[in-house]
Scaffold this motif. Structure first.
Motif, PDB file in Angstrom:
ATOM      1  N   SER A   1       0.826  -1.202   0.000  1.00  0.00           N
ATOM      2  CA  SER A   1       0.000   0.000   0.000  1.00  0.00           C
ATOM      3  C   SER A   1       0.866   1.259   0.000  1.00  0.00           C
ATOM      4  O   SER A   1       1.622   1.492   0.958  1.00  0.00           O
ATOM      5  CB  SER A   1      -0.915   0.011   1.231  1.00  0.00           C
ATOM      6  OG  SER A   1      -1.517   1.265   1.399  1.00  0.00           O
TER       7      SER A   1
ATOM      8  N   TYR B   1      -5.599  -5.592   2.175  1.00  0.00           N
ATOM      9  CA  TYR B   1      -6.449  -4.456   2.514  1.00  0.00           C
ATOM     10  C   TYR B   1      -6.861  -4.499   3.988  1.00  0.00           C
ATOM     11  O   TYR B   1      -6.810  -3.492   4.701  1.00  0.00           O
ATOM     12  CB  TYR B   1      -7.717  -4.477   1.659  1.00  0.00           C
ATOM     13  CG  TYR B   1      -7.509  -4.085   0.215  1.00  0.00           C
ATOM     14  CD1 TYR B   1      -6.989  -2.848  -0.127  1.00  0.00           C
ATOM     15  CD2 TYR B   1      -7.854  -4.964  -0.804  1.00  0.00           C
ATOM     16  CE1 TYR B   1      -6.822  -2.487  -1.450  1.00  0.00           C
ATOM     17  CE2 TYR B   1      -7.682  -4.612  -2.138  1.00  0.00           C
ATOM     18  CZ  TYR B   1      -7.150  -3.371  -2.453  1.00  0.00           C
ATOM     19  OH  TYR B   1      -6.979  -3.024  -3.771  1.00  0.00           O
TER      20      TYR B   1
ATOM     21  N   MET C   1      -7.418   3.836   0.885  1.00  0.00           N
ATOM     22  CA  MET C   1      -7.312   2.377   0.813  1.00  0.00           C
ATOM     23  C   MET C   1      -8.680   1.729   0.650  1.00  0.00           C
ATOM     24  O   MET C   1      -8.839   0.765  -0.121  1.00  0.00           O
ATOM     25  CB  MET C   1      -6.616   1.844   2.069  1.00  0.00           C
ATOM     26  CG  MET C   1      -6.386   0.334   2.057  1.00  0.00           C
ATOM     27  SD  MET C   1      -5.449  -0.233   3.490  1.00  0.00           S
ATOM     28  CE  MET C   1      -3.831   0.415   3.073  1.00  0.00           C
TER      29      MET C   1
ATOM     30  N   MET D   1      -9.935  -0.525  -2.515  1.00  0.00           N
ATOM     31  CA  MET D   1     -10.460  -1.879  -2.348  1.00  0.00           C
ATOM     32  C   MET D   1     -11.820  -2.027  -3.033  1.00  0.00           C
ATOM     33  O   MET D   1     -12.107  -3.045  -3.663  1.00  0.00           O
ATOM     34  CB  MET D   1     -10.581  -2.209  -0.854  1.00  0.00           C
ATOM     35  CG  MET D   1     -11.126  -3.600  -0.563  1.00  0.00           C
ATOM     36  SD  MET D   1     -11.139  -3.982   1.205  1.00  0.00           S
ATOM     37  CE  MET D   1     -12.296  -2.745   1.814  1.00  0.00           C
TER      38      MET D   1
END
Length: 372
Positions: free
Chosen positions: A90, A171, A232, A236
């Motif tokens: 990430s 995630y 994030m 996702m």
């Protein structure tokens, strides 16, 4: 100055000055002005009183605890973010890891500022080491800019250029790490804000650059973690890395702005910032209220540290004072200033008989840059 007029003329001029200044109380009896945190040391004009401000050493102890809490939180969070960012791939999480590393290093700078700025004056630094606090705060601002802001921009551009392939477990791990970081940063921010309120709140509570830096860091960290979580989560849901890359660059913009503001404040204090206009006005009023002072031609102030202010005044005394009387007056005025304004620990008085017309044209009198 002595012998230029009769004693009768001197007495008349002194009486005239006292009559035109009803608020004047001679000498050190001048009522104390509000202290640096906005409270009063004695009864104020409405008859109320406020408690005295904390001493410098006591405030430093509380600030040290606040910095240590922030340091512990940042170290734990930096490790968690770095591990989570590598495992999840990430960019936003790696940006937040860089942010936490920069904050951890900055806390070390601030601890050094607390210790070194309280050293007593010596022959090499006769005005003390108070400006050390401003210097280390400037280094902290540079650290936020380089290690936080620039790395966040790099991570965002890298993600847009090469993309990012994250698994569902990645995630989840990333969001869990960010959630823990949000709680830890929030606790540290609440501790810092509690100290700000205990020191008077508002700008008075943030006058310490070390505490101001901690508040800025923790507040930025909370907002940055929130942006990383949003980026994030959108990555996702949509599968588009642009959301997470945008969050990383937004964090970079935020850090650069905070670093600029902190650096600008530290720069102003390092190059010799004057005391705030209200304090300068009160100092000028106290000087003018003295019966032996005919006029205050110029007043210059400069912050020498957190609790240290230098005052240099060019004054014109009433005629008829001999040399011994001038010395007594100067000593009494300095004591009066120190008693009324404890931060004015360096006071210099220059007795002059400069013509009034020349004084009005000076930068100090006209308010131009460089004047009082």
């Amino acid at each position: 100055m002595s012998g230029t007029s009769s004693e009768r003329e001197t007495a008349a001029r002194t009486a005239e000055k006292s009559a035109t200044r009803p608020e004047h109380v001679p000498g050190a009896e001048t009522p104390p002005a509000p202290d640096r945190d906005g409270g009063a040391r004695t009864a104020d004009g409405t008859g109320g009183t406020t408690p005295p401000a904390r001493t410098g050493s006591e405030a430093d102890r509380h600030t040290k605890i606040t910095i240590l809490v922030a340091l512990a939180a940042n170290l734990v969070i930096a490790v968690a973010k770095a591990v989570g960012g590598v495992l999840a791939g990430s960019p936003a999480l790696l940006s937040e890891a860089a942010h936490s590393v920069a904050d951890s290093l900055n806390e070390v700078f601030l601890l050094a500022a607390l210790r070194r700025s309280r050293r007593p004056a010596d022959s090499r630094h006769p005005f003390g080491y108070g400006k050390e606090r401003f210097f280390w705060s400037l280094l902290a601002a540079v650290g936020i800019f380089v290690m936080g802001g620039c790395f966040s921009f790099f991570q965002g551009f890298e993600a847009l250029h090469s993309g990012a392939d994250e698994t569902f477990s990645g995630y989840v791990a990333g969001l869990v790490v960010l959630g823990v970081a949000l709680v830890a940063e929030g606790v540290s921010l609440l501790r810092a804000l509690h100290q700000v309120r205990s020191q008077g709140g508002g700008l008075g509570g943030l006058r310490d650059p070390a505490l101001r830096t901690v508040v800025a860091e923790d507040g930025t960290a909370v907002l940055g973690v929130t942006l990383a979580m949003i980026g994030m989560a959108l990555h996702m849901v949509t599968g588009q890395v642009v959301w997470e890359a945008s969050a990383s660059m937004a964090i970079g913009v935020l850090l650069v702005y905070v670093a600029y503001r902190l650096g600008r404040d530290a720069r102003d204090q390092l190059i010799g910032e004057a005391a705030d206009p209200e304090l300068s006005g009160r100092i000028r009023a106290l000087l003018r209220a003295q019966p032996e002072i005919d006029s205050v031609e110029a007043l210059f102030t400069m912050k020498m540290g957190l609790d240290s202010t230098m005052v240099a005044a060019r004054i014109d005394l009433v005629p008829g004072l001999d040399s011994e009387r001038v010395e007594e007056v100067a000593v009494r005025i300095k004591r009066s200033l120190a008693r009324t304004f404890p931060d004015t620990d360096q006071v210099f008085l220059d007795v002059t008989d400069r013509p009034a017309g020349e004084a009005h044209e000076s930068p100090a009198a006209t308010g131009e840059r460089g004047g009082a």
